[in-house]
Scaffold this motif. Structure first.
Motif, PDB file in Angstrom:
ATOM      1  N   GLY A 156     -12.001   8.974  -9.669  1.00 28.13           N
ATOM      2  CA  GLY A 156     -12.641   8.072  -8.727  1.00 28.13           C
ATOM      3  C   GLY A 156     -14.085   8.476  -8.472  1.00 28.13           C
ATOM      4  N   PRO A 189      -8.507   1.889  -6.215  1.00 31.47           N
ATOM      5  CA  PRO A 189      -8.957   2.449  -7.493  1.00 31.47           C
ATOM      6  C   PRO A 189      -8.401   1.652  -8.673  1.00 31.47           C
ATOM      7  CG  PRO A 189      -7.446   3.957  -6.384  1.00 31.47           C
ATOM      8  CD  PRO A 189      -7.802   2.886  -5.405  1.00 31.47           C
ATOM      9  N   CYS A 239      -9.151   6.766  -2.908  1.00 30.18           N
ATOM     10  CA  CYS A 239      -8.556   7.897  -3.637  1.00 30.18           C
ATOM     11  C   CYS A 239      -8.359   9.064  -2.669  1.00 30.18           C
ATOM     12  CB  CYS A 239      -9.472   8.346  -4.776  1.00 30.18           C
ATOM     13  SG  CYS A 239      -9.512   7.221  -6.154  1.00 30.18           S
TER      14      CYS A 239
END
Lengths: 186, 502
Positions: B438, B366, B403
């Motif tokens: 995310g 991320p 994530c």
């Protein structure tokens, strides 16, 4: 707001044609903090160097080229230049030229193709105004460009690694030569 | 864009330098805005008034401008259209007493001067908005080519400057001039006073700082007994190794770094240090760093450090131009420092070390995918095969996937006996928010969502490591518990500093 102006050439149009300019102040900008570097007695009067300093006793590095982004270097030739030093200088020059050549071609191709892509995909709204392409639409171009140039990037990378590393040993030899020269002088 | 401030100029026209910028857009735009635009041909040094526009601009003779209706000059227009240059018309007031600085390219002088002395063929750099403007002649003279012969501008007292502003494409660093230092030549002399600063830049101080923090966290979280000297030595060794890795990386990437605004000010690009110097620095710091790790800590840590150094400089760096898998390799590089910290403490690699590494590994996605999202134009031009350019949808989904994986790993931490159950609970809100961001990045994929995700990752990881440190399962030797708590507090402070600085 401080404003800095610089001339795009045409020397004949500079100060000599302007009689009023006698009282100008020539300011030093060659050093990053002129105030700090110069003592009080010294007038703040120095040449800055948009062209390589002519009397320089070292190599001079210039601003990045507007297309290739590679900074030009003006190499200093010592009066008692040895063979090794000369070879090293010429080799560096050659690598620099090669780098500049590659990135000039590459970047101009990039901008030209980008331009063509934009022209081809630009849409107009009902009033006839041009709609800017969104980052998503542009990303298609970025991807194609990257894929298309994969081989050229790869070859360049390989060559660059070779050239870059091959400069190290001569650089070391030259360093030793210059150090011994300095020691002898002092 | 405008012409709005023009009404103010009447009284102060003389020498105050009322600058009129113009916009010359592409053909279509021009047609639609016929009434507000002027065309300017640089080649023929003529100004063409589309219509009444001139009446609103500065000008010595607004009335006469109105007399010039619509001058067609197709060649001029097409010329600009192919270049796709845009020009903006607006005015800027420049104070009378404000010095301008002339920069003569040929003779290499910078001269402070009044606006009044500016002649043609000069360019103006305004630090306020970082704009580079090309000046036309003083308008009094340039106008003469425009107006019909009978309305020659007479009064030279009413000077104004017509400024021709090309809207710059700032994506190419060479044409993105941000200060006068970007146009000057410089002697390549080593300045010993600044050496420390250069070394700091060469070793990418922030990145190295983050690496060291993860190592310290690894040490703090591991179950072994706390030993201050080992802790300090392992941090120092990791720090030096990271410095070496970064300077080698920069040594290899000079022409690539030159291509991007983000990296164009690196020391080697600017020639502040020589390549040999950077390699020398890397050699000294890597050897000393690895020796410290080997003799001062333990061989496992030194081995990991050497492996990571090689992975980063010899595999990851060239891989950026070769394949899209570079992000995975890069994440691996980021995952090793906490393992080093762990191994420094326990002398081995227990499952906990891998869990910690896994968290750091997943965090990279991320973090980096969101960062690279907005750098796609640069990466494409510089030839970096980043996921965001080569496969944008993969880039988004990988970020989201990791994530979620990260959340899972944090929940698994108590099961592996690394932390207490408290960690699973208090890390959950952090991770859920990360997942939310995310997911937003995955769904929207715009610059806003990517930026938000990137910024949050910067806070997320120090916070997570801090929580982990607070709620670690076993505090080694019981008599060391107090010391440990102290260190955790210290670490908390460092982490907080790191967050602030990033």
């Amino acid at each position: 707001m401080t404003s800095v102006i610089y001339c795009c050439g045409f020397r004949h149009l500079t100060l000599k044609t302007q009689p009023v300019c006698v009282n100008f102040v020539v300011r030093c900008l060659a050093t990053e903090r002129p105030g700090r570097q110069l003592s009080k007695q010294e007038p703040r009067k120095l040449k800055i160097t948009p062209v390589p300093p002519p009397s320089g006793l070292t190599d001079a590095i210039g601003p990045p080229d507007s297309i290739s982004n590679i900074r030009p270097i003006q190499f200093y030739v010592p009066p008692d230049e040895t063979h090794t030093e000369k070879d090293f200088r010429l080799q560096r020059q050659e690598v620099l030229e090669w780098n500049k050549q590659f990135w000039t071609d590459h970047n101009s191709r990039f901008f030209q193709e980008k331009e063509e892509y934009v022209q081809a995909h630009q849409a107009k709204d009902s009033e006839g105004n041009i709609q800017k392409l969104s980052p998503e639409e542009m990303s298609v171009f970025y991807k194609t460009f990257l894929n298309k140039n994969w081989h050229s990037h790869l070859n360049y990378n390989k060559e660059w690694y070779k050239k870059n590393v091959s400069l190290l040993w001569p650089a070391f030899k030259v360093l030793i030569i210059r150090l011994t020269r300095k020691m002898k002088k002092t | 864009m405008s012409t709005c401030s023009l009404s103010r100029q009447t009284a102060t026209l003389t020498w105050t330098g009322q600058f009129v910028y113009r916009w010359l857009a592409t053909e279509e735009v021009q047609a639609s805005r016929e009434h507000t635009l002027r065309w300017w041909s640089r080649k023929s040094c003529k100004c063409f008034f589309a219509t009444k526009a001139a009446a609103t601009t500065t000008s010595p003779a607004p009335e006469s401008a109105e007399e010039v209706p619509h001058v067609e000059n197709n060649s001029c227009v097409t010329n600009h259209v192919t270049k796709n240059v845009e020009y903006i018309m607006r005015t800027v007031d420049i104070e009378k007493h404000e010095p301008l600085t002339l920069h003569f390219k040929k003779s290499g002088q910078l001269i402070d001067i009044k606006a009044s002395h500016i002649s043609e063929n000069t360019s103006l750099f305004l630090q306020g908005n970082r704009g580079m403007y090309h000046l036309d002649k003083l308008s009094s003279s340039s106008m003469s080519g425009v107006f019909p012969a009978h309305s020659v501008v007479k009064s030279p007292s009413s000077y104004s400057l017509t400024v021709f502003e090309a809207r710059p494409d700032r994506s190419n660093p060479g044409s993105n001039i941000e200060s006068v230092h970007d146009v000057e030549w410089r002697d390549q002399k080593l300045e010993p006073k600044k050496l420390f600063l250069y070394y700091k830049m060469l070793s990418k101080a922030r990145l190295t700082g983050l690496v060291v923090i993860t190592t310290m966290a690894g040490y703090g979280i591991s179950p072994g007994a706390f030993d201050l000297s080992v802790f300090v030595l392992s941090s120092l060794g990791t720090c030096l190794t990271s410095c070496a890795a970064n300077s080698i990386n920069q040594f290899f990437e000079v022409p690539y770094d030159s291509q991007m605004n983000r990296t164009k000010n690196r020391v080697l690009v600017k020639g502040l240090l020589s390549p040999l110097h950077s390699v020398g620095f890397a050699a000294v710091s890597s050897i000393s760093g690895l020796c410290i790790l080997y003799y001062g800590v333990n061989p496992v840590v030194a081995g990991l450090g050497a492996f990571n150094l090689g992975l980063y400089t010899l595999i990851y760096t060239p891989l950026k131009r070769i394949s899209v898998i570079n992000t995975w390799v890069g994440s691996l590089v980021g995952a090793i420092p906490p393992m080093m910290g762990w191994a420094a403490c326990t002398g081995g690699l227990e499952p906990g070390a891998f869990l910690l590494a896994g968290i750091l590994y997943s965090w990279q996605f991320p973090h980096f995918n969101a960062l690279s999202w907005n750098l796609r134009p640069d990466y494409s031009r510089a030839g970096y095969r980043m996921m965001s350019v080569v496969d944008p949808s993969l880039c988004q989904s990988v970020a989201l996937r990791h994530c979620i994986l990260l959340t899972g790993m944090c929940l698994a931490a108590p099961l592996l006996g690394v932390t207490s159950w408290m960690f699973a609970a208090d890390s959950l809100p952090l991770n859920m928010y990360l997942c939310y961001l995310g997911w937003r990045f995955y769904r929207k994929g715009d610059s806003n969502s990517s930026r938000k995700l990137f910024r949050f990752t910067l806070i997320h990881i120090p916070a997570l490591l801090l929580l982990m440190g607070i709620s670690k399962a076993s505090f080694g030797g019981q008599n060391k518990e107090d010391k440990d708590n102290k260190i955790n507090e210290e670490f908390g402070e460092t982490a907080a500093v790191a967050v602030e600085s990033s």
